[in-house]
Design a protein around this motif. Structure first.
Motif, mmCIF file in Angstrom:
data_model
loop_
_atom_site.group_PDB
_atom_site.id
_atom_site.type_symbol
_atom_site.label_atom_id
_atom_site.label_comp_id
_atom_site.label_asym_id
_atom_site.label_seq_id
_atom_site.Cartn_x
_atom_site.Cartn_y
_atom_site.Cartn_z
ATOM 1 N N GLU A 1 -14.911 -74.268 45.857
ATOM 2 C CA GLU A 1 -15.068 -72.959 46.482
ATOM 3 C C GLU A 1 -15.747 -73.109 47.841
ATOM 4 O O GLU A 1 -16.741 -73.817 47.983
ATOM 5 C CB GLU A 1 -15.917 -72.044 45.589
ATOM 6 C CG GLU A 1 -15.224 -71.671 44.273
ATOM 7 C CD GLU A 1 -16.048 -70.673 43.473
ATOM 8 O OE1 GLU A 1 -17.082 -70.189 43.994
ATOM 9 O OE2 GLU A 1 -15.656 -70.393 42.321
ATOM 10 N N ASN A 2 -15.151 -72.451 48.816
ATOM 11 C CA ASN A 2 -15.742 -72.388 50.157
ATOM 12 C C ASN A 2 -15.976 -73.785 50.749
ATOM 13 O O ASN A 2 -17.023 -74.069 51.338
ATOM 14 C CB ASN A 2 -17.053 -71.597 50.128
ATOM 15 C CG ASN A 2 -17.524 -71.202 51.512
ATOM 16 O OD1 ASN A 2 -16.707 -70.939 52.397
ATOM 17 N ND2 ASN A 2 -18.837 -71.169 51.720
ATOM 18 N N LEU A 3 -15.001 -74.664 50.588
ATOM 19 C CA LEU A 3 -15.110 -76.031 51.121
ATOM 20 C C LEU A 3 -14.435 -76.106 52.488
ATOM 21 O O LEU A 3 -13.305 -75.640 52.668
ATOM 22 C CB LEU A 3 -14.440 -77.022 50.169
ATOM 23 C CG LEU A 3 -14.496 -78.510 50.581
ATOM 24 C CD1 LEU A 3 -15.929 -79.021 50.538
ATOM 25 C CD2 LEU A 3 -13.604 -79.356 49.671
ATOM 26 N N THR A 4 -15.141 -76.698 53.449
ATOM 27 C CA THR A 4 -14.593 -76.912 54.788
ATOM 28 C C THR A 4 -14.523 -78.408 55.059
ATOM 29 O O THR A 4 -15.507 -79.129 54.856
ATOM 30 C CB THR A 4 -15.467 -76.244 55.864
ATOM 31 O OG1 THR A 4 -15.479 -74.829 55.648
ATOM 32 C CG2 THR A 4 -14.935 -76.530 57.263
ATOM 33 N N VAL A 5 -13.370 -78.876 55.516
ATOM 34 C CA VAL A 5 -13.187 -80.291 55.863
ATOM 35 C C VAL A 5 -12.814 -80.392 57.329
ATOM 36 O O VAL A 5 -11.836 -79.776 57.782
ATOM 37 C CB VAL A 5 -12.092 -80.952 55.007
ATOM 38 C CG1 VAL A 5 -11.929 -82.424 55.423
ATOM 39 C CG2 VAL A 5 -12.435 -80.857 53.523
ATOM 40 N N VAL A 6 -13.590 -81.151 58.078
ATOM 41 C CA VAL A 6 -13.315 -81.420 59.484
ATOM 42 C C VAL A 6 -12.877 -82.873 59.592
ATOM 43 O O VAL A 6 -13.534 -83.771 59.046
ATOM 44 C CB VAL A 6 -14.570 -81.186 60.351
ATOM 45 C CG1 VAL A 6 -14.251 -81.411 61.824
ATOM 46 C CG2 VAL A 6 -15.130 -79.789 60.126
ATOM 47 N N THR A 7 -11.771 -83.132 60.297
ATOM 48 C CA THR A 7 -11.246 -84.499 60.327
ATOM 49 C C THR A 7 -10.589 -84.814 61.663
ATOM 50 O O THR A 7 -10.207 -83.908 62.419
ATOM 51 C CB THR A 7 -10.237 -84.722 59.188
ATOM 52 O OG1 THR A 7 -9.835 -86.101 59.160
ATOM 53 C CG2 THR A 7 -9.003 -83.833 59.355
ATOM 54 N N ILE A 8 -10.454 -86.107 61.938
ATOM 55 C CA ILE A 8 -9.698 -86.581 63.096
ATOM 56 C C ILE A 8 -8.338 -87.115 62.665
ATOM 57 O O ILE A 8 -7.552 -87.559 63.489
ATOM 58 C CB ILE A 8 -10.462 -87.705 63.831
ATOM 59 C CG1 ILE A 8 -10.672 -88.916 62.909
ATOM 60 C CG2 ILE A 8 -11.778 -87.199 64.389
ATOM 61 C CD1 ILE A 8 -11.232 -90.145 63.610
ATOM 62 N N SER A 9 -8.058 -87.065 61.363
ATOM 63 C CA SER A 9 -6.876 -87.704 60.786
ATOM 64 C C SER A 9 -5.749 -86.712 60.541
ATOM 65 O O SER A 9 -5.916 -85.729 59.806
ATOM 66 C CB SER A 9 -7.258 -88.397 59.475
ATOM 67 O OG SER A 9 -6.107 -88.793 58.762
ATOM 68 N N ILE A 10 -4.588 -86.977 61.101
ATOM 69 C CA ILE A 10 -3.418 -86.130 60.865
ATOM 70 C C ILE A 10 -2.951 -86.228 59.410
ATOM 71 O O ILE A 10 -2.655 -85.203 58.788
ATOM 72 C CB ILE A 10 -2.293 -86.487 61.849
ATOM 73 C CG1 ILE A 10 -2.747 -86.157 63.280
ATOM 74 C CG2 ILE A 10 -1.002 -85.721 61.510
ATOM 75 C CD1 ILE A 10 -1.833 -86.658 64.356
ATOM 76 N N PRO A 11 -2.877 -87.436 58.799
ATOM 77 C CA PRO A 11 -2.510 -87.503 57.377
ATOM 78 C C PRO A 11 -3.474 -86.734 56.479
ATOM 79 O O PRO A 11 -3.041 -86.086 55.519
ATOM 80 C CB PRO A 11 -2.539 -89.010 57.074
ATOM 81 C CG PRO A 11 -2.240 -89.654 58.377
ATOM 82 C CD PRO A 11 -2.919 -88.794 59.397
#
Length: 262
Positions: free
Chosen positions: A117-127
């Motif tokens: 619930e309410n999880l945010t993922v920030v990434t530099i990865s397109i896959p």
């Protein structure tokens, strides 16, 4: 010393050391760094070594520059085992950072299949973005910048600027080399800078590294485990590697040990 003789000596030194810096070759051969760089560029073009930022590495040790598709399937079972351990540290309401490593991709698959619930993922990865978009309940953010088609990720100064303004609960990164003294290393300067920025943006920092990375040193140091990393998660211990230094400076999580204790 003639050019061909000089380049032969460079190759011998690179093969013996696995990776060298321009300054080391300049001192060894008593020639200018400009000449060293020119020779390294020529040897790289002749496919006799791999040119890196600030130096070169031997072709036989270029296991880090494999195409990203091939990287993703190497040690796949080990990476999945690490991912199963790592996901236990992710909680509802977390903001997490993920880099572009193949082990982190395995973690992303588990996250996408989970119920957070309410999880945010920030990434530099397109896959990683593509994997996480299969779960509409996860808020996914990709950091903007130049796309590196070889790594399927976003790199460059724009990435660093955005990361410098971020604050995350946790970050999960892959690494190319882990030494007994706690040195963590990667293959090039650009990756080093990005990984350092990700580590600096998170309050709790996790390194994911399968057993083949232990005892190896890639070309550029990213971080010392002491003070810079909270958890290092691996699939199993290897013989001949002294884990004492690592265990005194961070939480070493061995997936094999966890499974045996279940």
């Amino acid at each position: 010393m003639f050019s061909e003789e000089r380049k032969e000596k460079i190759l011998e030194f690179v093969e013996r050391r696995n990776a060298v810096k321009v300054s080391e070759l300049s001192d060894l051969l008593q020639i200018s760094e400009v000449t060293v760089r020119r020779d390294l560029d020529e040897l790289h073009n002749e496919k006799k070594l791999v040119r890196t930022h600030g130096g070169a590495m031997a072709l036989k040790h270029d296991r880090y520059n494999l195409p990203c598709v091939e990287q993703a399937v190497r040690q796949i079972e080990e990476k999945q085992k690490i991912a199963r351990s790592a996901i236990q540290y992710i909680s509802d309401n977390d903001v997490i950072l993920m880099d572009d490593s193949s082990t982190v991709q395995e973690l992303a698959k588990l996250v996408a299949g989970g119920r957070f619930e309410n999880l945010t993922v920030v990434t530099i990865s397109i896959p990683v973005v593509n994997i996480l978009l299969t779960n509409k309940d996860i808020h996914v953010v990709i950091v903007g910048g130049d796309v590196d088609p070889g790594m399927n990720s976003v790199l460059g100064s724009m990435v660093h600027r955005m990361l410098s303004e971020m604050s995350a609960d946790k970050c999960f990164l892959g690494i190319n080399g882990v030494q007994e003294d706690g040195s963590l290393s990667t293959i090039c300067y650009e990756q080093m800078m990005t990984k350092q920025m990700i580590l600096g943006a998170a309050r709790q920092r996790f390194i994911l590294a399968d057993h083949t990375k232990f005892g190896h040193s890639a070309f550029v140091k990213v971080e010392e485990a002491s003070g810079g990393v909270d958890f290092l998660i691996t699939d199993r211990r290897i013989s001949g590697f002294d884990y004492t230094g690592l265990e005194s400076s961070l939480n070493l999580v061995v997936a094999e040990d966890e499974e045996e204790n279940c």
